[in-house]
Design a protein around this motif. Structure first.
Motif, PDB file in Angstrom:
ATOM      1  N   THR A 179       4.347  11.346   1.070  1.00  0.00           N
ATOM      2  CA  THR A 179       3.687  12.648   1.136  1.00  0.00           C
ATOM      3  C   THR A 179       4.694  13.781   0.960  1.00  0.00           C
ATOM      4  O   THR A 179       5.731  13.825   1.627  1.00  0.00           O
ATOM      5  N   ASP A 233      -4.661   0.840   1.694  1.00  0.00           N
ATOM      6  CA  ASP A 233      -4.074   1.990   0.999  1.00  0.00           C
ATOM      7  C   ASP A 233      -4.950   3.223   1.227  1.00  0.00           C
ATOM      8  O   ASP A 233      -6.169   3.182   1.049  1.00  0.00           O
ATOM      9  N   SER A 234      -4.331   4.337   1.609  1.00  0.00           N
ATOM     10  CA  SER A 234      -5.095   5.535   1.963  1.00  0.00           C
ATOM     11  C   SER A 234      -5.835   6.139   0.775  1.00  0.00           C
ATOM     12  O   SER A 234      -6.764   6.931   0.947  1.00  0.00           O
ATOM     13  N   GLN A 235      -5.434   5.784  -0.457  1.00  0.00           N
ATOM     14  CA  GLN A 235      -6.077   6.332  -1.647  1.00  0.00           C
ATOM     15  C   GLN A 235      -6.880   5.275  -2.409  1.00  0.00           C
ATOM     16  O   GLN A 235      -7.265   5.494  -3.553  1.00  0.00           O
ATOM     17  N   ASP A 263       2.430   6.317   3.440  1.00  0.00           N
ATOM     18  CA  ASP A 263       2.160   7.755   3.534  1.00  0.00           C
ATOM     19  C   ASP A 263       3.344   8.552   4.067  1.00  0.00           C
ATOM     20  O   ASP A 263       3.623   9.664   3.618  1.00  0.00           O
ATOM     21  N   ARG A 292       0.843  -1.187   0.000  1.00  0.00           N
ATOM     22  CA  ARG A 292       0.000   0.000   0.000  1.00  0.00           C
ATOM     23  C   ARG A 292       0.891   1.254   0.000  1.00  0.00           C
ATOM     24  O   ARG A 292       2.087   1.189   0.311  1.00  0.00           O
TER      25      ARG A 292
END
Length: 599
Positions: A500, A573-575, A496, A493
Motif C-alpha cells: 500500500t 487476496d484483498s483485491q 497489504d 496474496r
C-alpha cells in the motif's frame, strides 16, 4: 594560477561536456568553486535534489544525445548515493563519467569522517576505469582516459578527487621525463563491419529462411532506414526490445511491437512461428520469448562480442555496428516473392492493436490505466520524448504507445530500477529544451524521488524554449508490479502492509510549486486532460486515479504461473474479486477485439 579543479573543467570542455549533473558537498568544494568561475564558459552545473538523480540524469543525457554524461558528488555519502543511477548506466551500456570527492590525502587510512574506500566501492560499477588522483600532474590523463574509455566501451568510469588535490595548482603539461603520461583529447567511434565471408554466410542463412523474424534493440536506434530496408527485402516481421521501442514507427504493419513479459501477443506469435531469427543490437534477457532452441537459424549483429550467442545459439554471430553491417548485408539479400508469412504477421499485429483498444476502453473504477496511455498515444507530437518508469507504467508504455518516427523513448532497461522517469525527463529537457518531454510513472516511484525532483522542475522550467514537461502519475495506492509478481511468481496474496502506497495529492503539490496540477477521477476526463496538458504553458502533473486490479497480462503465461495466480487469489487476496473481474475482461477483449483498427 589555475587550480586542478579549473583544469578539470577546461579539459571537460575540450571533450565537449556542456553540463554536469550533481549535488554539492564539502568534499568537492574545489570543484564547486571552479564551476562558479567557469559559469559563463561551462560546463554548467545542474543541481538536483539527490545524487541518485544526478547519476540517472547523466545516464539519460547519454541516451538522448549519444554524448558522455557527467555526474558529480561529494565524498562518502554523496558518492554512495550515486551508485544506483550509475548501475542504470552500466546495465544499459551508456557512457557516463563520475567525478567524486574524497577526504584529504593525509587523512586517508585514519578512519576520518566520511572516509570511504571509494576505489573498492566503485570497482564493480566502474570496473573499466576507476582511479584516484594523488598528484596534480596525473589529472590530465585521468580525465582523458576516463572520458575515452567511457565512450569507447559505452560504460561508467570514475575519477576520485581528494579535496586537497582539487585546490592545488594545475599542471596542464606534465614534464617530459620518465614516469609521466602525456594524453590527448578526442575520440572517433570506429567503423565496425564484419568481413566479407561472414556477411556472405549471414546472407545465406537469411535468404534460406521462409519465415524471418527480426528483433531490434537500442543498438539499432541509429539504423531505422537500414532496418526497414532489410525487413522489407526479407519479408520479415520485426519485434522491438523495450530499449529499442523508438527504432521503428509502429505505423509499419509488420512491426509487432514490444517483446517479452511486457510485450505483445503478435511478437510472441512472431517468435513462436519463425524459422529464422535476425537479432540486431539487443541483449533482450528473456530467452523464453525467443524461438525454441533448434527451431530457427540465427544471425546476430552487436557491437559487443560478449553479447553474441548469449540469448540464442546463433549460426552467424557478427561483431558490427548495426547501421554499417545492415548496409553491407542488404545487397546480399534476395527480395522475397512469397509474402504469405508477412501477411500472417501483419494480420496478427492488426488484430493485436484491436485487442489493445478493447482492453483500453473497458470500464474500470475509477479509471482503467490502459486508457490513460491509449488516449495519449493518438495525441503525441512526432518529436515527443517519453520516459517510462519501471512497474506497470512500463507495461502500458510498452504496449499502448504507438511510436512515431522522430520520437525518443526510454526507461531503465537492464537494471529496471524504480524512479528514473522524472530524472530522465529533466535531462531530456536540458538536452532538448525545445521538445516536449513526458514522464510516465506510478505513485510508488513518485513518492520515492519524483516529488523531490519536481522542485528541480519548478526551479528550471523557465529556461526551456518549450516549457512543457508532463508528469503522469498513476495514482492507485499500490506498488502494482510487485503485487502482480507476488501473485504470479510466488502464489502469494497481496501483502497489504508492503504494497500500500500512502495517499498523496500530487496535483495539489504541483500547484504549490507553481506548476500546473490536474487531478482526474473519471474515464471521460482522460482525453480532455491530455489535451489540456499538451497545450499548457508550464510543466504539468497529471494525478490520475487508476484501478490497481487491471492486470498487465503477459502475451504468454506458463501453466505454473497460472496456478500461482489462482492460488494467490484464493488465499484471501484483498483485491481478489476485482482482479478476477478485470482478468476476465482482459481475456474477453482478446477473444473479441474491437472492430475498428486504430490509425
Amino acid at each position: 594560477m589555475a587550480t586542478v579543479a579549473d583544469f578539470i573543467l577546461e579539459r571537460l570542455r575540450a571533450w565537449g561536456v556542456a553540463r554536469i549533473y550533481g549535488y554539492p558537498g564539502d568534499g568537492i568544494n574545489g570543484m564547486l568553486g571552479a564551476l562558479d568561475r567557469a559559469e559563463a564558459q561551462g560546463p554548467r552545473l545542474i543541481q538536483v535534489r539527490h545524487e541518485e538523480s544526478a547519476a540517472m540524469m547523466a545516464c539519460a543525457h547519454a541516451k538522448f544525445t549519444g554524448e558522455m554524461g557527467v555526474c558529480l558528488a561529494t565524498s562518502g555519502p554523496g558518492a554512495i548515493h550515486l551508485l544506483n543511477g550509475l548501475y542504470d548506466a552500466k546495465a544499459d551500456h551508456q557512457p557516463v563519467l563520475c567525478l567524486v570527492g574524497q577526504q584529504r590525502r593525509a587523512a586517508l587510512g585514519g578512519d576520518y569522517q566520511q572516509e570511504v574506500d571509494l576505489l573498492s566501492l566503485f570497482k564493480d560499477v566502474a570496473h573499466e576505469y576507476v582511479q584516484m588522483a594523488v598528484t596534480p600532474g596525473q589529472v590530465r590523463h585521468l580525465i582523458d582516459r576516463a572520458a575515452r574509455i567511457a565512450l569507447d566501451q559505452r560504460t561508467v568510469t570514475c575519477v576520485i578527487l581528494p579535496n586537497d588535490i582539487q585546490e592545488m595548482d594545475a599542471v596542464p603539461v606534465p614534464p617530459a621525463e620518465h614516469g609521466t603520461v602525456h594524453s590527448g583529447v578526442g575520440y572517433v567511434r570506429p567503423r565496425v563491419v564484419p568481413d566479407e565471408a561472414t556477411l556472405d554466410r549471414a546472407a545465406e542463412v537469411l535468404n534460406a529462411g521462409k519465415k524471418v523474424a527480426m528483433l531490434v534493440g537500442a543498438g539499432a536506434l541509429g539504423a531505422t532506414d537500414e532496418v526497414i530496408a532489410v525487413a522489407e527485402r526479407l519479408g520479415a516481421g520485426v519485434a522491438k526490445a523495450l530499449l529499442g521501442k523508438a527504432v521503428l514507427p509502429d505505423s509499419l504493419p509488420y512491426v509487432t511491437g514490444s517483446i517479452g513479459l511486457l510485450g505483445t501477443k503478435a511478437s510472441w506469435q512472431l517468435m513462436s512461428d519463425c524459422d529464422t531469427l535476425l537479432m540486431v543490437g539487443s541483449s533482450f534477457p528473456y530467452s523464453e520469448f525467443l524461438p525454441q532452441e533448434g527451431q530457427a537459424r540465427g544471425v546476430q549483429i552487436d557491437l559487443d562480442g560478449r553479447k553474441l550467442s548469449l540469448r540464442y545459439p546463433m549460426e552467424v554471430p557478427m561483431v558490427g555496428d548495426a547501421r554499417e553491417t545492415l548496409t553491407a548485408l542488404l545487397p546480399r539479400l534476395d527480395a522475397r516473392t512469397d509474402f504469405g508469412w508477412r501477411e500472417q504477421v501483419e494480420a496478427n499485429t492488426e488484430r493485436w492493436w484491436r485487442v489493445l483498444e478493447k482492453r483500453a476502453m473497458d470500464d474500470a473504477v475509477p479509471i482503467n490505466p490502459q486508457r490513460v496511455f491509449w488516449e495519449l498515444s493518438s495525441r503525441l507530437p512526432a518529436d515527443a520524448i517519453l520516459c517510462a518508469d519501471s512497474g506497470t507504467a512500463a507495461s502500458w508504455y510498452a504496449r499502448d504507445i504507438r511510436m512515431q518516427r522522430g520520437m525518443m523513448g526510454t526507461l531503465s532497461g537492464g537494471l529496471a530500477t524504480m524512479a528514473p522517469a522524472l530524472p530522465y525527463a529533466i535531462a531530456a529537457k536540458c538536452c532538448h529544451p525545445g521538445r516536449l518531454a513526458i514522464a510516465l510513472e506510478g505513485d510508488g516511484a513518485m513518492q520515492m524521488n519524483g516529488i523531490n525532483e519536481l522542485i528541480t522542475v519548478a526551479a528550471r522550467w523557465h529556461e526551456w524554449t518549450d516549457p512543457r514537461l508532463i508528469v503522469l502519475v498513476l495514482n492507485n495506492g499500490d506498488l502494482n508490479m510487485v503485487t502482480w509478481e507476488q501473485r504470479s511468481l510466488g502464489g502469494d496474496r497481496r501483502f497489504d502492509t508492503s504494497q500500500t502506497v500512502p495517499p498523496f495529492d500530487y496535483a495539489a503539490y504541483a500547484r504549490m510549486l507553481g506548476l500546473d496540477g490536474i487531478r482526474v477521477e473519471t474515464p471521460d476526463a482522460v482525453g480532455p486532460m491530455w489535451e489540456q496538458a499538451l497545450q499548457a504553458k508550464r510543466p504539468v502533473v497529471l494525478d490520475v486515479l487508476t484501478n490497481p486490479a487491471v492486470p498487465p497480462v503477459p502475451p504468454h503465461m506458463p501453466v505454473e504461473a497460472v496456478r500461482h495466480y489462482m492460488k494467490a487469489l484464493r488465499s484471501g487476496d484483498s483485491q481478489a474479486r476485482e482482479v478476477l473481474r478485470a482478468t476476465a475482461r482482459e481475456m474477453w477483449a482478446e477473444a473479441v477485439p474491437a472492430r475498428n483498427v486504430p490509425g
